[in-house]
Design a protein around this motif. Structure first.
Motif, PDB file in Angstrom:
ATOM      1  N   ALA A 151     -51.772  -3.658  16.941  1.00  0.00           N
ATOM      2  CA  ALA A 151     -50.812  -2.577  16.727  1.00  0.00           C
ATOM      3  C   ALA A 151     -49.692  -3.013  15.786  1.00  0.00           C
ATOM      4  O   ALA A 151     -49.290  -4.181  15.762  1.00  0.00           O
ATOM      5  CB  ALA A 151     -50.221  -2.130  18.052  1.00  0.00           C
ATOM      6  N   VAL A 152     -49.191  -2.037  15.030  1.00  0.00           N
ATOM      7  CA  VAL A 152     -48.108  -2.275  14.072  1.00  0.00           C
ATOM      8  C   VAL A 152     -47.001  -1.265  14.346  1.00  0.00           C
ATOM      9  O   VAL A 152     -47.262  -0.063  14.451  1.00  0.00           O
ATOM     10  CB  VAL A 152     -48.609  -2.113  12.624  1.00  0.00           C
ATOM     11  CG1 VAL A 152     -47.462  -2.239  11.645  1.00  0.00           C
ATOM     12  CG2 VAL A 152     -49.700  -3.126  12.318  1.00  0.00           C
ATOM     13  N   VAL A 153     -45.768  -1.752  14.480  1.00  0.00           N
ATOM     14  CA  VAL A 153     -44.610  -0.875  14.623  1.00  0.00           C
ATOM     15  C   VAL A 153     -43.692  -1.128  13.430  1.00  0.00           C
ATOM     16  O   VAL A 153     -43.331  -2.268  13.137  1.00  0.00           O
ATOM     17  CB  VAL A 153     -43.853  -1.126  15.939  1.00  0.00           C
ATOM     18  CG1 VAL A 153     -42.597  -0.264  16.008  1.00  0.00           C
ATOM     19  CG2 VAL A 153     -44.757  -0.852  17.133  1.00  0.00           C
ATOM     20  N   ASN A 154     -43.339  -0.032  12.746  1.00  0.00           N
ATOM     21  CA  ASN A 154     -42.432  -0.093  11.600  1.00  0.00           C
ATOM     22  C   ASN A 154     -41.201   0.747  11.899  1.00  0.00           C
ATOM     23  O   ASN A 154     -41.317   1.946  12.124  1.00  0.00           O
ATOM     24  CB  ASN A 154     -43.105   0.463  10.343  1.00  0.00           C
ATOM     25  CG  ASN A 154     -44.298  -0.341   9.933  1.00  0.00           C
ATOM     26  OD1 ASN A 154     -44.189  -1.523   9.656  1.00  0.00           O
ATOM     27  ND2 ASN A 154     -45.463   0.301   9.917  1.00  0.00           N
ATOM     28  N   ALA A 185     -49.999  -8.257  17.334  1.00  0.00           N
ATOM     29  CA  ALA A 185     -49.070  -7.164  17.072  1.00  0.00           C
ATOM     30  C   ALA A 185     -48.019  -7.575  16.048  1.00  0.00           C
ATOM     31  O   ALA A 185     -47.667  -8.750  15.926  1.00  0.00           O
ATOM     32  CB  ALA A 185     -48.388  -6.734  18.366  1.00  0.00           C
ATOM     33  N   ALA A 186     -47.513  -6.571  15.321  1.00  0.00           N
ATOM     34  CA  ALA A 186     -46.472  -6.814  14.318  1.00  0.00           C
ATOM     35  C   ALA A 186     -45.384  -5.754  14.438  1.00  0.00           C
ATOM     36  O   ALA A 186     -45.676  -4.572  14.602  1.00  0.00           O
ATOM     37  CB  ALA A 186     -47.076  -6.788  12.926  1.00  0.00           C
ATOM     38  N   ALA A 235     -48.175 -12.735  17.627  1.00  0.00           N
ATOM     39  CA  ALA A 235     -47.348 -11.575  17.299  1.00  0.00           C
ATOM     40  C   ALA A 235     -46.224 -11.952  16.333  1.00  0.00           C
ATOM     41  O   ALA A 235     -45.746 -13.089  16.328  1.00  0.00           O
ATOM     42  CB  ALA A 235     -46.767 -10.970  18.562  1.00  0.00           C
ATOM     43  N   ASN A 236     -45.813 -10.976  15.528  1.00  0.00           N
ATOM     44  CA  ASN A 236     -44.737 -11.160  14.553  1.00  0.00           C
ATOM     45  C   ASN A 236     -43.615 -10.175  14.816  1.00  0.00           C
ATOM     46  O   ASN A 236     -43.868  -9.003  15.088  1.00  0.00           O
ATOM     47  CB  ASN A 236     -45.251 -10.907  13.131  1.00  0.00           C
ATOM     48  CG  ASN A 236     -46.160 -11.997  12.656  1.00  0.00           C
ATOM     49  OD1 ASN A 236     -45.759 -13.141  12.566  1.00  0.00           O
ATOM     50  ND2 ASN A 236     -47.399 -11.640  12.364  1.00  0.00           N
ATOM     51  N   PHE A 237     -42.376 -10.653  14.697  1.00  0.00           N
ATOM     52  CA  PHE A 237     -41.192  -9.806  14.797  1.00  0.00           C
ATOM     53  C   PHE A 237     -40.326 -10.118  13.591  1.00  0.00           C
ATOM     54  O   PHE A 237     -39.852 -11.245  13.437  1.00  0.00           O
ATOM     55  CB  PHE A 237     -40.432 -10.088  16.096  1.00  0.00           C
ATOM     56  CG  PHE A 237     -39.240  -9.209  16.301  1.00  0.00           C
ATOM     57  CD1 PHE A 237     -39.404  -7.895  16.703  1.00  0.00           C
ATOM     58  CD2 PHE A 237     -37.961  -9.686  16.094  1.00  0.00           C
ATOM     59  CE1 PHE A 237     -38.299  -7.074  16.899  1.00  0.00           C
ATOM     60  CE2 PHE A 237     -36.856  -8.884  16.289  1.00  0.00           C
ATOM     61  CZ  PHE A 237     -37.022  -7.564  16.694  1.00  0.00           C
ATOM     62  N   THR A 246     -32.029 -11.910  26.521  1.00  0.00           N
ATOM     63  CA  THR A 246     -32.932 -13.061  26.596  1.00  0.00           C
ATOM     64  C   THR A 246     -34.049 -12.888  25.566  1.00  0.00           C
ATOM     65  O   THR A 246     -34.602 -11.786  25.427  1.00  0.00           O
ATOM     66  CB  THR A 246     -33.570 -13.154  27.998  1.00  0.00           C
ATOM     67  OG1 THR A 246     -32.548 -13.231  28.975  1.00  0.00           O
ATOM     68  CG2 THR A 246     -34.485 -14.364  28.110  1.00  0.00           C
ATOM     69  N   ILE A 247     -34.381 -13.973  24.885  1.00  0.00           N
ATOM     70  CA  ILE A 247     -35.554 -13.991  24.004  1.00  0.00           C
ATOM     71  C   ILE A 247     -36.487 -15.066  24.523  1.00  0.00           C
ATOM     72  O   ILE A 247     -36.094 -16.216  24.681  1.00  0.00           O
ATOM     73  CB  ILE A 247     -35.172 -14.278  22.532  1.00  0.00           C
ATOM     74  CG1 ILE A 247     -34.280 -13.151  21.995  1.00  0.00           C
ATOM     75  CG2 ILE A 247     -36.428 -14.411  21.685  1.00  0.00           C
ATOM     76  CD1 ILE A 247     -33.813 -13.367  20.571  1.00  0.00           C
ATOM     77  N   ASN A 248     -37.749 -14.673  24.812  1.00  0.00           N
ATOM     78  CA  ASN A 248     -38.795 -15.593  25.251  1.00  0.00           C
ATOM     79  C   ASN A 248     -39.838 -15.684  24.152  1.00  0.00           C
ATOM     80  O   ASN A 248     -40.265 -14.661  23.617  1.00  0.00           O
ATOM     81  CB  ASN A 248     -39.482 -15.076  26.526  1.00  0.00           C
ATOM     82  CG  ASN A 248     -38.524 -14.963  27.685  1.00  0.00           C
ATOM     83  OD1 ASN A 248     -37.772 -15.873  27.971  1.00  0.00           O
ATOM     84  ND2 ASN A 248     -38.550 -13.815  28.336  1.00  0.00           N
ATOM     85  N   MET A 249     -40.268 -16.891  23.840  1.00  0.00           N
ATOM     86  CA  MET A 249     -41.293 -17.080  22.814  1.00  0.00           C
ATOM     87  C   MET A 249     -42.366 -18.020  23.325  1.00  0.00           C
ATOM     88  O   MET A 249     -42.064 -19.015  23.975  1.00  0.00           O
ATOM     89  CB  MET A 249     -40.655 -17.635  21.546  1.00  0.00           C
ATOM     90  CG  MET A 249     -39.623 -16.690  20.953  1.00  0.00           C
ATOM     91  SD  MET A 249     -38.642 -17.371  19.620  1.00  0.00           S
ATOM     92  CE  MET A 249     -39.864 -17.570  18.374  1.00  0.00           C
ATOM     93  N   GLY A 250     -43.632 -17.693  23.049  1.00  0.00           N
ATOM     94  CA  GLY A 250     -44.718 -18.545  23.453  1.00  0.00           C
ATOM     95  C   GLY A 250     -45.986 -18.204  22.682  1.00  0.00           C
ATOM     96  O   GLY A 250     -46.250 -17.048  22.394  1.00  0.00           O
ATOM     97  N   GLY A 251     -46.744 -19.214  22.319  1.00  0.00           N
ATOM     98  CA  GLY A 251     -47.990 -18.949  21.609  1.00  0.00           C
ATOM     99  C   GLY A 251     -48.022 -19.603  20.269  1.00  0.00           C
ATOM    100  O   GLY A 251     -47.151 -20.330  19.896  1.00  0.00           O
TER     101      GLY A 251
END
Length: 166
Positions: free
Chosen positions: A66-69, A99-100, A134-136, A161-166
């Motif tokens: 999925a892509v969200v713009n 996802a992006a 995933a990309n943000f 809070t920002i959680n990052m993993g992968g």
């Protein structure tokens, strides 16, 4: 304004195709779920956990390919992303799989805020989780975007809070 307000536990699911929302978009109920597991979602401003302190536990999950713009313009919109409300709600944005998400600033007022108050006595909570591949992306677009703010707003009491993993 595009409001998911079907009562407690309302759900919107997008599994493919292209969906475009040209107005302010928000979850306006407790335990609301916004699931984007495929296709493209184009929107302007998005608020997860908004309107009042009772709008708790709102979750938007963007997964698969999925892509969200955030690239839509409309009356009073600055392509802002507020996770964990405005007016004391709580929310979470989870990006996973491939996802992006791209936030394109419309003007210098564009904000990406994780946990936001708008007045005293509020304690909103926001969480951004990025997993897998995933990309943000927060980009300048047509104007200088502000950086991602944790626990922003005019008053203390917000949690971000920002959680990052992968």
């Amino acid at each position: 304004r595009y409001v998911i307000d079907g009562g407690t536990g309302a759900m919107v699911s997008i599994q493919g195709g292209t969906t475009t929302v040209t107005t302010d978009s928000r979850i306006g109920a407790a335990n609301g779920v916004y699931d984007v597991s495929g296709g493209a979602l184009n929107l302007g401003k998005l608020t997860l956990g908004s309107a009042n302190a009772a709008n708790l536990n709102n979750v938007m999950t963007v997964s698969g390919n999925a892509v969200v713009n955030q690239n839509q313009s409309g009356s009073g919109q600055n392509r802002e992303l507020w996770v964990g409300g405005n007016n004391a709600g709580s929310g979470a944005l989870v990006l996973k799989g491939n996802a992006a998400w791209t936030n394109s600033a419309l003007n210098a007022s564009t904000d990406v805020i994780i946990g936001r108050t708008s007045g005293s006595g509020q304690s909103p909570s926001g969480t951004l989780t990025i997993l897998d591949n995933a990309n943000f992306v927060v980009q300048t677009g047509a104007a200088a975007a502000k950086v991602i703010q944790l626990a922003g707003g005019p008053n203390d009491g917000a949690t971000g809070t920002i959680n990052m993993g992968g």
